[in-house]
Design an enzyme around this catalytic site. Sequence first.
Site, PDB file in Angstrom:
ATOM      1  N   CYS A 150     111.025  35.469  97.900  1.00 56.59           N
ATOM      2  CA  CYS A 150     110.247  34.664  96.917  1.00 56.59           C
ATOM      3  C   CYS A 150     109.234  34.299  96.406  1.00 56.59           C
ATOM      4  O   CYS A 150     108.528  34.311  95.609  1.00 56.59           O
ATOM      5  CB  CYS A 150     111.476  33.575  96.550  1.00 56.59           C
ATOM      6  SG  CYS A 150     111.412  32.640  98.261  1.00 56.59           S
ATOM      7  N   HIS A 242     108.892  28.014  92.898  1.00 53.01           N
ATOM      8  CA  HIS A 242     107.652  28.189  94.218  1.00 53.01           C
ATOM      9  C   HIS A 242     106.383  27.544  94.045  1.00 53.01           C
ATOM     10  O   HIS A 242     105.531  28.222  93.480  1.00 53.01           O
ATOM     11  CB  HIS A 242     107.942  28.456  95.636  1.00 53.01           C
ATOM     12  CG  HIS A 242     109.246  29.011  95.805  1.00 53.01           C
ATOM     13  ND1 HIS A 242     110.075  27.775  96.078  1.00 53.01           N
ATOM     14  CD2 HIS A 242     109.523  30.333  97.076  1.00 53.01           C
ATOM     15  CE1 HIS A 242     111.400  28.246  96.770  1.00 53.01           C
ATOM     16  NE2 HIS A 242     110.964  29.413  97.560  1.00 53.01           N
TER      17      HIS A 242
END
Length: 344
Positions: A150, A242
């Site tokens: 990710c 993120h």
Amino acid sequence: MAVRVGVLGATGAVGQRLIQLLDPHPEFEIAALTASEDSAGKTYRQAAKWRVDSPIPDDVADITVSATDPAAVPDDVDLLFSSLPSSVGADVEPAFCEAGYVVSSNSSNARMADDVPLVIPEVNAEHLDLLEVQRDERGWDGALVKNPNCSTITFVPTLAALAEYGLETVHVATLQAVSGAGYDGVSSMEIIDNAIPHIGGEEDKLETESRKLLGEFDGAELSHDEVTVSASCNRIPTIDGHLENVWVETEEELSAAKAAEEMAAYPSIDLRSSPDQLIHVFDAPDRPQPRLDRTLGDGMAVAAGGLQETPDGLQYNCLAHNTIRGAAGASVLNGELLLENGYL
């Protein structure tokens, strides 16, 4: 007619997000759900502790969950999306491929295998043809394709946008949301009022996966890019999204303004789940921010900002939704690429 698909590891966090994305998808029809032996035989509603931010789809809730075994999945399922723990996926995914199933996997096992394509469709769609090598070498009727970690997915598109200037050295520091560790991955007592400057195994994934993604496939083998990547990974108390700080040194001189122009113009791909604009570039120095920008492009876009020149090159921030762009959505997008390229 829609392609019949299944989800391996359907009760977990990424499995639930896969179901959320697949249920309304016009090209895919959910026909099989698998989980652990404890969940097998139950309806999905009974087996899954549903935590996604939309109601559990009615037409999925009553599907009976099967064991994660090729013998338990109907033969007319053409594509499987895997969100299995890597320790399970390492054994189970090859078994499904041997049985003739095509698997689009979010699991970390085998990402760096020489004959397994690691794909971000907007960046390296041509790597998918490594499946021809894979099938020849392994004798599979099925196939295995991976999407990256990710955090890797977050910054690699921005690097791809700058690659023509000659990437030499990249440093990246991640500020990763708690959902990346799964629902039970980080306790509230660990993360509230805190930041954890270590995520086991994560730094190596960013450093190696990025070089594979930016590499060249000549039709027979894949060579990794020679850029040097160094990563530092941190867990912070955001739920999703993120955020990453990136420093880049290039062979050719590159201004912040030109880098912003290249990122904003970097092309998307003509697949349903890819956003119209892949990279959104902010002028404001305090953007992107997880709470404000993680859902750009329905969670499939990358945001960048804070671009500035440094004595050695360029510095900027980037952000992506880690469970959509960085996980489930990435697997779905690879499934669309498999369909587009005739692998289903």
